[in-house]
Enzyme design. Structure first.
Site, mmCIF file in Angstrom:
data_model
loop_
_atom_site.group_PDB
_atom_site.id
_atom_site.type_symbol
_atom_site.label_atom_id
_atom_site.label_comp_id
_atom_site.label_asym_id
_atom_site.label_seq_id
_atom_site.Cartn_x
_atom_site.Cartn_y
_atom_site.Cartn_z
ATOM 1 N N ASN A 84 0.567 -18.354 -34.268
ATOM 2 C CA ASN A 84 1.120 -17.824 -33.025
ATOM 3 C C ASN A 84 1.479 -16.371 -33.313
ATOM 4 O OD1 ASN A 84 2.535 -17.200 -30.732
ATOM 5 N ND2 ASN A 84 4.052 -18.832 -30.930
ATOM 6 N N ARG A 128 -2.393 -19.898 -30.690
ATOM 7 C CA ARG A 128 -1.739 -19.934 -29.386
ATOM 8 C C ARG A 128 -2.106 -18.637 -28.659
ATOM 9 N NH1 ARG A 128 4.525 -19.045 -27.678
ATOM 10 N NH2 ARG A 128 4.178 -19.467 -25.476
ATOM 11 N N HIS A 164 3.490 -21.395 -20.672
ATOM 12 C CA HIS A 164 4.133 -22.489 -21.439
ATOM 13 C C HIS A 164 3.349 -23.796 -21.299
ATOM 14 C CE1 HIS A 164 8.077 -20.076 -20.892
ATOM 15 N NE2 HIS A 164 7.633 -19.900 -22.128
ATOM 16 N N ARG A 216 14.185 -11.301 -19.324
ATOM 17 C CA ARG A 216 13.321 -11.064 -18.153
ATOM 18 C C ARG A 216 14.052 -11.446 -16.867
ATOM 19 N NH1 ARG A 216 8.364 -14.434 -20.448
ATOM 20 N NH2 ARG A 216 8.754 -13.794 -22.594
ATOM 21 N N GLU A 257 4.867 -27.318 -29.724
ATOM 22 C CA GLU A 257 3.633 -26.641 -29.326
ATOM 23 C C GLU A 257 2.638 -26.572 -30.488
ATOM 24 O OE1 GLU A 257 6.544 -23.865 -27.957
ATOM 25 O OE2 GLU A 257 5.255 -23.276 -26.289
#
Ligand code: AMP
Length: 396
Positions: A6, A89, A177, A238, A383
């Site tokens: 990742n 990823r 996601h 964010r 993940e």
């Protein structure tokens, strides 16, 4: 072995899996190379021991080569050919709907998506190129955060803007996601002993980046993030959804161009923006209980926005669904955030069991009481395992 990568612009998170039992791959080692191009720091955990190295990492290739050399030194692998595949990823895969072997066409799509995910895709591209050079025999697989959401219908993915923006420029909701949502859907199918294609869930992936997804019949039906991961609920740094006119207005007020304002919406807003102090939920909840008004303001807004979307998605599911799931750093761990969000859902007939909400757990736990009409769970996402499994499926 399968290596899961990742990569960001200055970091590479990695996890190595032993795939001797291809149905149940076991993680052997995980770590991170950080501050790539700045100076460099590598750390990983292996057999319960932590290893740390301060060293120059001028680029991703040097970082990956260093990690592989350490794996050989520690006898984790004999040589690089022990790693038969690498799973990446990838945040933005445009309209690719499933994990894919990285061929020229897939690589081009990931490259084209840089303009849609400028903070995320470039790091992955550099890492893919570095692995290709260092491990030319390894098969490479891309797993996309967007793929799971390709089942969204037009009513969900279109924005009410000129239709040509969608047709000619790809302006639509993509959602993110997805790797986590795919994992949670499979895990919930196990937990509830219910076939995946009959599952109706609202999954709250609350990490530094955060989104909520409405899963209908095991598929993504709607989700909060949009063209980019800036949209939807309020996050660590964010903003999530705001009036789009704020951008032009603040651009004039602050005499900054649009990309600078967007940068502020990405990096200086959300929990950090409203508290003025921290984007970390542990600081926010600590401050909340100490009565700090900055933290109270930030947490109240955060939990209200999340609750608002949960209600919207409950409406899409007809108020008769299998459960609400909290996952990722905040969703899995923040007792207070879960409680405040659930307290803001009076229409949903949820009965929280406070003791269960607070107790420690392994993979998952129920937070709702036995009598609650809607089940609520905290489930730890994984993940990397999802990427590993997709990589095995595509390369074996
Ligand atoms: P992630 O991006 O999934 O790693 O999540 C990062 C977020 O999870 C940060 O806001 C952390 O403060 C939050 N987090 C991690 N551990 C805890 C914890 N034990 N309690 C509350 N928040 C936590």
């Amino acid at each position: 072995m399968i290596l899961v990568v990742n990569a960001g612009s200055s970091s590479i998170k990695f996890r190595l899996f032993n795939d001797s039992d291809i149905k149940n791959p076991v993680d052997v080692l995980d770590g991170i190379a950080e501050r790539i191009t700045v100076d460099g720091f590598v750390s990983f955990k292996y057999e319960g021991k932590k290893y740390e190295f301060d060293m120059e990492l001028p680029n991703h290739e040097v970082a990956i080569q260093f990690i592989l050399n350490k794996l050989i030194e520690l006898n984790v692998i004999v040589n690089i050919n022990d790693i038969n595949a690498v799973g990446f990823r990838i945040v933005h895969g445009v309209t690719i709907s499933k994990s894919s072997i990285i061929d020229q066409k897939v690589f081009e799509t990931i490259s084209e998506a840089v303009k849609l995910a400028p903070l995320h895709n470039p790091g992955a591209i550099i890492a893919i190129e570095a692995i290709k050079k260092i491990m030319p025999k390894a098969k490479m697989v891309a797993c996309f955060d967007t793929a799971f959401h390709q089942t969204l219908g037009e009513e969900q993915f279109l924005y009410p803007v000129p239709y040509s923006w969608f047709e000619e420029h790809g302006v639509r909701k993509y959602g993110f996601h997805g790797i986590s949502y795919q994992y949670i859907t499979e895990k919930m199918s196990e937990i509830l002993v219910k076939s995946k294609d009959k599952l109706n869930l609202i999954v709250c992936h609350l990490g530094n980046g955060a989104s909520i997804t409405c899963i209908k019949n095991g598929k993504s039906f709607d989700t909060t993030m949009g063209l980019t991961p800036l949209a939807g609920i309020m996050m660590g740094t964010r903003s999530g959804d705001i009036d789009p006119s704020i951008i032009e207005y603040m651009s004039k007020e602050l005499n900054l161009d649009v990309s600078k304002i967007t940068n502020i919406l990405n990096k200086e807003s959300g929990l950090l923006g409203l508290s003025g102090k921290s984007s970390d939920m542990r600081d926010i909840t600590d401050g909340y209980f100490k009565g700090d008004k900055n933290y109270i303001r930030a947490l109240n807004k955060y939990t209200q926005v999340a609750a608002d979307y949960i209600v919207k998605f409950a409406n899409l599911l007809g108020n008769d669904f299998d459960g609400i799931v909290f996952t990722a750093g905040i969703g899995e761990n923040s007792v207070t955030t879960r409680k405040l969000i659930l307290d803001k859902l009076p229409l949903l007939n949820i009965e929280i069991d406070s003791a269960k909400n607070e107790e420690s757990y392994g993979d998952y736990k129920y937070i709702s009481s036995r009598n609650s009409k809607i089940k609520v769970l905290a489930v730890r996402t994984n993940e990397e395992l999802m990427i590993c499994k997709d990589t095995i499926n595509l390369t074996k």
